[in-house]
Structure formats: structure tokens, C-alpha cells
Design an enzyme around this catalytic site. Structure first.
Site, PDB file in Angstrom:
ATOM      1  N   ASP A 202      50.334   9.937  -4.937  1.00 54.83           N
ATOM      2  CA  ASP A 202      49.283   9.637  -3.972  1.00 54.83           C
ATOM      3  C   ASP A 202      49.067   8.139  -3.924  1.00 54.83           C
ATOM      4  O   ASP A 202      49.076   7.467  -4.946  1.00 54.83           O
ATOM      5  CB  ASP A 202      47.974  10.327  -4.389  1.00 54.83           C
ATOM      6  N   GLU A 286      52.899  11.128   0.488  1.00 52.45           N
ATOM      7  CA  GLU A 286      52.219  11.211   1.774  1.00 52.45           C
ATOM      8  C   GLU A 286      53.014  10.411   2.789  1.00 52.45           C
ATOM      9  O   GLU A 286      53.487   9.320   2.482  1.00 52.45           O
ATOM     10  CB  GLU A 286      50.849  10.553   1.672  1.00 52.45           C
ATOM     11  N   ASP A 367      41.876  10.526  -7.078  1.00 52.92           N
ATOM     12  CA  ASP A 367      43.272  10.236  -6.754  1.00 52.92           C
ATOM     13  C   ASP A 367      44.251  11.165  -7.479  1.00 52.92           C
ATOM     14  O   ASP A 367      45.271  11.552  -6.927  1.00 52.92           O
ATOM     15  CB  ASP A 367      43.598   8.771  -7.076  1.00 52.92           C
TER      16      ASP A 367
END
Ligand SMILES: [Zn+2]
Length: 413
Positions: A202, A286, A367
Site C-alpha cells: 500500500d 494499487e 496503512d
């Protein structure tokens, strides 16, 4: 099963041309630019006259062979003909990309029509292919036709004989040789044997990245130091008078500091991407290039530029070493979903670093939880059964840039 494949990589080294070689190089940059611009002009003229585009062979005869015999272009004979031919090819590639972009057959952002190049362009370059009779001398110099044997700093060893070399002068006035090398699949497979580990990454808010195993990764000190120096140089530039001698000096200093930051960032991305690819068979990230319906992570956008170059490194290394990279869309509510029970807990303001799931009571680091969700969304979490990676994931297609484009990959893993 994914397999290791042959890829073309670039290896870049610093060059230290002497005064005479610098003059010869600037002449070659200039000639390459003139031929490129003549090719663009020839096409523009044809377009305006509603004539078909001149063929590559025709342009080569007209803009190189015949032009050399004219008074205005006779100096084209002073540089390697291969350099001029490559320049024509770059113009051709630029047009091909432009038309493909118009038709929508080309991936990535829209490309504009090729523009004229200028001596004021920050980056100058020329390319020598295998038939240009360049070589590396016994004393380790790069011998270029009509330029001479240029001093090189070999910061690493070339694994095989390169197929071509591009000589670049950057905005900071530094020279580089960028070699194109074919990778060796057998050596790559030995270097990075298959593993059954998988990971989700992430883009952190307060860290560069957070991994699904809880590891938090910050920018290394050498990058932070370079960034600090750049800020200082920029401050000094803003204090100088317009048009003054000091301003010119300060501007060059900013360009140098900027180049150092770029290098340091690339080095960091290389180290981290190589480590992650080496340790994991499947990697989920992502995909920031896909704009989600609600861009709830605006605060992260400052990192986006660095993130996309990092992801593209992961992508080509995954391809090179037979790993699987899965990119998940931004629409996945990775920071809202409890990674333990799967309940969607609703949006969290950016300053919420930790939260407790109302359904199962798990306390989450924002996170870390998001990184686990990235991994889950990619289908990588179901690794226990021995099928760690999702097949048919997005193959990375690296663009081969011509000597007139920007180097996407100035050095290799
Ligand atoms: Zn929960």
C-alpha cells in the site's frame, strides 16, 4: 506457470569526454537534431500539400545522402551516418506513436505530434547501433566513430555484449552512455528462484510504502539528503536577481541537485523493487493510474509520480523474473474495510492512523490494514493451497524509447 523471458534492459554509465570529444559530441547532437527536424518538416509539408508521407528510404536519400552534397548541409558528413539514420528512425517512431495514439491503439497517455527539437532542449542524445563500429577498448574506454575513445566510469559489469549505445547529455550537463542489453533467462532463473510467498503493498500516507506483513518502508537517508539539498538550491535561486550571473549559476546548481534527487529516487526504487521481487512470487499493488470515482486519498497524490515509476519497475522485473504483479483499481475501499472480518467500516478521515473495527473489535493500523486488503483484493491471500498467484495477470509492456525520448530505464536491476 509463469516463466522467465528475454528482455531488453538499459545499463547507464557516466561518461567523461575531454574538450575535443565534447565539441564532437555537440556537433553530433546538432546534426542528429537537424536531420530529425528536417524529417518532421518533410512530413509537415506533405501533410499541408495533402500529399502522401515520404517513405523512409526516400527521406534517407533526400535528407542525408543528398543533403551532404549541398552547401547548407555539408557538415552532416562530419558525423557518423548511423547517428543520422537513427535520428530518422526516431522521427518515424514518433509519428507511428502519434498515429497509434490518435487511433487509440496505443496504450498510455495521448501522444502529441512530433515537435521540432531545439538546441535549448534539456536533454540531447544520439544513438549508435551495432553496425556503427563503436567498441569498448582494452583500457575500458568507449570508442565512438568520429568522436573518439571516451572515458567511462564502469559502476557495474555489463552481463553481455550490448546491441546499441545511446549517448546522452542531461540538463545538468552530465554525459551518459546507455547500453541496451538482452537479459539471460537461465541466469535470471538462478538469481531469483521461485518462492511461494506473496505480498500486498500500500502506498503509505506517512511512509513510502506499507507491506501486508506490517513492514513500513521510508525513503532512505541518501534520498532525503538529496531532497534537502535541492530545496536549499531552489531557495538560493529564488533569492537571485533575474538576468544576473549568479542566477545562471544558481539555475545550474538547481538542475544538478534535481538530477541527484532523480538518481537517488531511482536507486531507492531499484533496491526496493528488486528486494520485493526477489522475496515474493506474487505482488499486489494499487493502480494509481486508474482514477477512482471518489479520490479519497488526495493527500497521497504528492507521492503518485514516484509511485508510478516504482510500480513500472516492479512490473518489468516481475516479467523478467517470472513473478506475478497484480494491480488493483483505486475503487477498492482498501482503507475502509476490516481486513480481519471484511466488514466495511465507512470512510476514514486522513488523520485517522488507527481504528477499531466495530464488528470484530480488531485494532487496525490504517496503512497496514490497507496493504492486507490490497493483497486480498488481488486474490493473493489464498496462498495456503499452493496456488499463490493469479494467472493471466497484466503483462508489462515496456516502451522502447528512441534516443529522442526520455529514458524510461536508465539502469537495470
Ligand atoms: Zn472486523
Amino acid at each position: 506457470m509463469s516463466s522467465v523471458i528475454v528482455m531488453q534492459l538499459r545499463y547507464a554509465f557516466r561518461l567523461y569526454p575531454d574538450t575535443g570529444q565534447r565539441i564532437a559530441l555537440s556537433r553530433a547532437f546538432g546534426c542528429a537534431r537537424v536531420v530529425f527536424n528536417d524529417a518532421v518538416r518533410a512530413r509537415e509539408d506533405a501533410r499541408k500539400a495533402e500529399q502522401p508521407f515520404p517513405k523512409a528510404g526516400e527521406l534517407s536519400t533526400r535528407l542525408i545522402t543528398q543533403a551532404k552534397r549541398t552547401a547548407e548541409r555539408s557538415w552532416l558528413g562530419e558525423v557518423s551516418a548511423v547517428v543520422l539514420q537513427q535520428s530518422l528512425r526516431d522521427a518515424e517512431t514518433a509519428y507511428r506513436n502519434f498515429f497509434a495514439s490518435l487511433k487509440g491503439t496505443r496504450k498510455g497517455p495521448k501522444t502529441g505530434p512530433p515537435r521540432f527539437e531545439s538546441r535549448k532542449d534539456a536533454r540531447q542524445s544520439i544513438r549508435f547501433t551495432a553496425n556503427a563500429r563503436w567498441n569498448i577498448t582494452d583500457s575500458g574506454r568507449l570508442n565512438l566513430p568520429k568522436i573518439g575513445a571516451v572515458k567511462v566510469t564502469w559502476s557495474r559489469t555489463l552481463p553481455t555484449i550490448p546491441t546499441s549505445v545511446t549517448v546522452i547529455k542531461d540538463a545538468a550537463g552530465r554525459y551518459f552512455a546507455s547500453f541496451v542489453i538482452d537479459t539471460d533467462p537461465a541466469a535470471d532463473a538462478t538469481r531469483m528462484p521461485a518462492t511461494d510467498r506473496t505480498i500486498g503493498i500500500d502506498l503509505g500516507l506517512t511512509h513510502f510504502a506499507v507491506l501486508s506483513d506490517g513492514t513500513k518502508i521510508d525513503s532512505p537517508r541518501f534520498l532525503r539528503r538529496a531532497e534537502k539539498k535541492l530545496k536549499k538550491a531552489q531557495r538560493e535561486l529564488s533569492r537571485t536577481q533575474k538576468g544576473s550571473k549568479n542566477r545562471e549559476k544558481a539555475r545550474l546548481e538547481v538542475a544538478r541537485a534535481h538530477a541527484k534527487v532523480t538518481d537517488a529516487r531511482r536507486e531507492f526504487h531499484h533496491q526496493l523493487s528488486t528486494r520485493l521481487i526477489s522475496e515474493n512470487q506474487g505482488i499486489a499493488v494499487e493502480d494509481l493510474s486508474v482514477a477512482g470515482p471518489a479520490r479519497t486519498r488526495l493527500a497521497k497524490s504528492v507521492h503518485d509520480a514516484g509511485w508510478s515509476s516504482f510500480v513500472s519497475m516492479l512490473q518489468y522485473k516481475a516479467e523478467r523474473y517470472g513473478r506475478t504483479l497484480v494491480k488493483i483499481g483505486r475503487f477498492e475501499p482498501t482503507s475502509q474495510t476490516c481486513s480481519t472480518c471484511g466488514v466495511k467500516d465507512g470512510p476514514k478521515p486522513l488523520d485517522v492512523r488507527e481504528w477499531t473495527c466495530a464488528a470484530c473489535g480488531t485494532v487496525h493500523d490504517r496503512d497496514h490494514n490497507a496493504a492486507i486488503n490490497v493483497k486480498t483484493a488481488a486474490g493473493l491471500a489464498v496462498s495456503a493451497c499452493g496456488a499463490p498467484v493469479r494467472p493471466g495477470a497484466f503483462p508489462a509492456q515496456r516502451e522502447e524509447t528512441g534516443s529522442h525520448g526520455f529514458p524510461t530505464e536508465p539502469r537495470a536491476a
